[in-house]
Design a protein around this motif. Structure first.
Motif, mmCIF file in Angstrom:
data_model
loop_
_atom_site.group_PDB
_atom_site.id
_atom_site.type_symbol
_atom_site.label_atom_id
_atom_site.label_comp_id
_atom_site.label_asym_id
_atom_site.label_seq_id
_atom_site.Cartn_x
_atom_site.Cartn_y
_atom_site.Cartn_z
ATOM 1 N N ILE A 157 9.135 28.306 -109.267
ATOM 2 C CA ILE A 157 10.125 27.377 -108.763
ATOM 3 C C ILE A 157 9.338 26.339 -107.665
ATOM 4 N N ASP A 158 10.155 24.984 -107.514
ATOM 5 C CA ASP A 158 9.699 24.220 -106.768
ATOM 6 C C ASP A 158 9.807 24.398 -105.435
ATOM 7 N N ALA A 159 10.664 25.218 -104.928
ATOM 8 C CA ALA A 159 11.021 25.213 -103.393
ATOM 9 C C ALA A 159 11.952 26.318 -103.150
ATOM 10 N N VAL A 160 11.652 27.016 -102.132
ATOM 11 C CA VAL A 160 12.517 28.121 -101.703
ATOM 12 C C VAL A 160 13.519 27.873 -100.792
ATOM 13 N N MET A 161 14.612 28.358 -101.024
ATOM 14 C CA MET A 161 15.818 28.220 -100.246
ATOM 15 C C MET A 161 15.973 29.147 -99.208
ATOM 16 N N VAL A 162 16.154 29.221 -97.840
ATOM 17 C CA VAL A 162 16.266 30.287 -96.983
ATOM 18 C C VAL A 162 17.733 30.285 -96.448
ATOM 19 N N GLY A 163 18.009 31.248 -96.348
ATOM 20 C CA GLY A 163 19.596 31.255 -95.677
ATOM 21 C C GLY A 163 19.572 32.274 -94.520
ATOM 22 N N ARG A 164 19.841 33.281 -94.707
ATOM 23 C CA ARG A 164 20.153 34.230 -93.107
ATOM 24 C C ARG A 164 18.936 34.600 -92.638
ATOM 25 N N GLY A 165 17.676 34.321 -93.358
ATOM 26 C CA GLY A 165 16.305 34.574 -92.622
ATOM 27 C C GLY A 165 16.006 33.705 -91.721
ATOM 28 N N ALA A 166 16.421 32.450 -91.597
ATOM 29 C CA ALA A 166 16.371 31.409 -90.920
ATOM 30 C C ALA A 166 17.361 31.768 -89.461
ATOM 31 N N LEU A 167 18.459 32.418 -89.423
ATOM 32 C CA LEU A 167 19.300 32.533 -88.618
ATOM 33 C C LEU A 167 18.546 33.291 -87.094
ATOM 34 N N GLY A 168 18.541 32.862 -86.136
ATOM 35 C CA GLY A 168 17.702 33.304 -84.745
ATOM 36 C C GLY A 168 16.246 33.048 -85.063
ATOM 37 N N ASN A 169 15.835 32.473 -86.257
ATOM 38 C CA ASN A 169 14.526 32.610 -86.484
ATOM 39 C C ASN A 169 14.325 31.046 -87.071
ATOM 40 N N PRO A 170 14.530 29.931 -86.685
ATOM 41 C CA PRO A 170 14.236 28.465 -87.115
ATOM 42 C C PRO A 170 12.496 28.578 -87.481
ATOM 43 N N VAL B 276 19.119 28.034 -107.388
ATOM 44 C CA VAL B 276 20.003 29.029 -107.854
ATOM 45 C C VAL B 276 19.657 30.430 -106.718
ATOM 46 N N HIS B 277 20.715 30.962 -106.235
ATOM 47 C CA HIS B 277 20.824 32.081 -105.343
ATOM 48 C C HIS B 277 20.932 33.203 -106.776
ATOM 49 N N ALA B 278 19.815 33.985 -106.627
ATOM 50 C CA ALA B 278 19.445 34.705 -107.822
ATOM 51 C C ALA B 278 20.129 35.879 -107.858
ATOM 52 N N ARG B 279 21.399 36.165 -107.211
ATOM 53 C CA ARG B 279 22.368 37.257 -107.375
ATOM 54 C C ARG B 279 23.708 36.896 -108.020
ATOM 55 N N LEU C 2 13.995 24.300 -117.643
ATOM 56 C CA LEU C 2 14.508 22.961 -117.088
ATOM 57 C C LEU C 2 13.550 22.048 -116.848
ATOM 58 N N SER C 3 13.902 20.781 -116.870
ATOM 59 C CA SER C 3 12.892 19.686 -116.275
ATOM 60 C C SER C 3 13.094 19.124 -115.027
ATOM 61 N N ILE C 4 14.392 19.589 -114.390
ATOM 62 C CA ILE C 4 14.649 19.119 -113.226
ATOM 63 C C ILE C 4 14.228 20.298 -112.136
ATOM 64 N N PRO C 5 13.898 19.885 -110.822
ATOM 65 C CA PRO C 5 13.230 20.826 -110.023
ATOM 66 C C PRO C 5 14.371 21.981 -109.848
ATOM 67 N N VAL C 6 13.909 23.163 -109.774
ATOM 68 C CA VAL C 6 14.599 24.474 -109.467
ATOM 69 C C VAL C 6 14.171 24.896 -108.194
ATOM 70 N N ILE C 7 15.193 25.262 -107.187
ATOM 71 C CA ILE C 7 15.031 25.711 -105.732
ATOM 72 C C ILE C 7 15.480 27.051 -106.156
ATOM 73 N N GLY C 8 14.637 28.068 -105.544
ATOM 74 C CA GLY C 8 15.051 29.575 -105.634
ATOM 75 C C GLY C 8 15.342 30.269 -104.407
ATOM 76 N N ASN C 9 16.503 30.950 -104.300
ATOM 77 C CA ASN C 9 17.162 31.518 -103.224
ATOM 78 C C ASN C 9 17.654 32.805 -103.241
ATOM 79 N N GLY C 10 17.562 33.426 -102.191
ATOM 80 C CA GLY C 10 18.082 34.950 -102.216
ATOM 81 C C GLY C 10 16.903 35.858 -101.463
ATOM 82 N N GLY C 11 17.360 36.541 -100.288
ATOM 83 C CA GLY C 11 16.472 37.560 -99.771
ATOM 84 C C GLY C 11 15.098 37.298 -99.056
ATOM 85 N N VAL C 12 14.939 35.918 -98.826
ATOM 86 C CA VAL C 12 13.597 35.360 -98.237
ATOM 87 C C VAL C 12 13.780 35.497 -96.758
ATOM 88 N N THR C 13 12.862 36.209 -96.201
ATOM 89 C CA THR C 13 13.084 36.540 -94.597
ATOM 90 C C THR C 13 11.861 36.357 -94.120
#
Ligand SMILES: Cc1cc2nc3c(=O)[nH]c(=O)nc-3n(C[C@H](O)[C@H](O)[C@H](O)COP(=O)(O)O)c2cc1C
Length: 350
Positions: free
Chosen positions: A221-234, A171-174, A196-207
């Motif tokens: 949440i079960d895991a964090v999903m990182v988008g733009r925060g990983a660009l130039g910063n793996p 879920v991108h929480a925006r 929910l009983s399935i895993p939930v992956i949270g996303n949005g604004g993590v840098t």
């Protein structure tokens, strides 16, 4: 720390968000090598993939060194999505099929795909069931908090995903109306996780690593999903893992930064050479030039914090060879012979 997506065990708590034009094979590989626990292709049009479109085929190319990897499909027709998923399962060595239910781009939404799907939980369930019936790989979905503030659909969407046999929900929480900016709805993430009983992956604004842990602690949440925060910063993935395990978080050294850039340029160039068509040769552009142009969004992110970032940005359009990019990066960061020599040793040791 692991979590399960059906039979797939995911090692770690930070995953890379799918990003069109950004998370190609070259970038995913670098993130996987830095400890990212799951990566996704960018969204791939199900119908075009079935028609064998060159670009779609390129976008579903995955590497053995980036597993586990999910292929993200988009569309709105259950039969087409099911056929595309079956094709992927047969032809691509991947670990899950993810369905896009959050893309806000008007061209996609107006055709009833992406974020438009969120508004119809019955369709969500039909889509997930059709795809789940067509493949043995786990099927997951990625959605948003809602259409807009007045229509927060993520919870009914999540329940429909679960009902249809989906094995995880990101879920991108925006909302769709927020596009990619503004506050991220942690309260809703916590509610979805609780219901929910399935895993939930949270996303949005993590840098930052601290931001990742804060989101996880506040929402469960079960895991964090990182988008733009990983660009130039793996390195962010390894840092999240370090902080999670109570280890000190370190920043990349100049030589590590330069080595990352060198690797990124090399794998991207290699990818464009493999996928070069006669068309591009006719237009007089080399595969290397196209790769460097494709990487512009990444390159400027690698210059974040460099004293000569503005000068680099001004020259960006002229940087069409690996050599030219590296020279400009050396100038922008002030990397000297010692850094270059250390980079060579790092690359040789890898
Ligand atoms: C350039 C760009 C391309 C994106 N492409 C996709 C995509 O193909 N599929 C998808 O599900 N989300 C896509 N997204 C959304 C991201 O996966 C993610 O949800 C969003 O960037 C919020 O996370 P962040 O704040 O960590 O960047 C894209 C975002 C950006 C910025």
């Amino acid at each position: 720390m692991t979590f399960q997506i059906d039979q797939l065990t995911v090692h770690g708590v930070a995953v890379l968000a799918p990003m069109a034009g950004m998370t190609d094979l070259s970038f995913r590989r670098l993130c996987a090598a830095e400890g990212c626990s799951l990566v996704y292709t960018e969204l791939v049009h199900a119908r075009l993939l079935l028609q064998g479109a060159h670009r779609s085929l390129q976008n579903v190319e995955v590497g053995a060194d980036e597993r586990p990897v999910g292929v993200q499909l988009y569309g709105h027709d259950p039969a087409v999505l099911a056929d595309a998923a079956a094709w992927v399962e047969e032809n691509i060595e991947c670990d899950l099929i993810d369905l896009n239910m959050g893309c806000p781009v008007p061209k996609i939404v107006s055709r009833g795909a992406g974020a438009a799907i969120m508004r119809d939980p019955a369709l969500v369930e039909r889509l997930v069931r059709a795809v789940s019936d067509a493949v043995s790989l786990p099927v997951t979905a990625k959605t948003r908090s809602g259409w807009d503030d007045a229509e927060l659909n993520a919870l009914p969407v999540g329940k429909a995903v679960e009902q249809g046999g989906g094995k995880a929900l990101a879920v991108h929480a925006r909302t769709r109306a927020q596009r990619h900016e503004g506050p991220v709805n942690w309260e809703l993430l916590a509610q979805i996780k609780a219901e929910l009983s399935i895993p939930v992956i949270g996303n949005g604004g993590v840098t930052t690593p601290e931001g990742a842990l804060a989101m996880r602690e506040a929402t469960g949440i079960d895991a964090v999903m990182v988008g733009r925060g990983a660009l130039g910063n793996p390195w962010l993935f390894g840092q999240i893992d370090d902080l999670w395990h109570g280890r000190p978080v370190t920043l990349p050294t100049p030589a590590q930064r330069r080595a990352m850039l060198v690797r990124h340029l090399a794998v991207a160039k290699d990818g464009f050479e493999r996928w070069a068509t006669r068309n591009t040769t006719r237009r007089g552009k080399t595969a290397e030039g196209r790769a460097m142009a494709f990487l512009r969004g990444h390159l400027i992110r690698y210059m974040e914090g460099a004293p000569g970032r503005d000068g680099f940005r001004a020259r960006l359009n002229e940087l069409l060879t690996v050599e030219a990019v590296l020279e400009a990066a050396d100038d922008a960061w002030g990397w000297d012979d010692a850094v270059r020599a250390e980079t060579e040793s790092l690359l040789a040791a890898a």
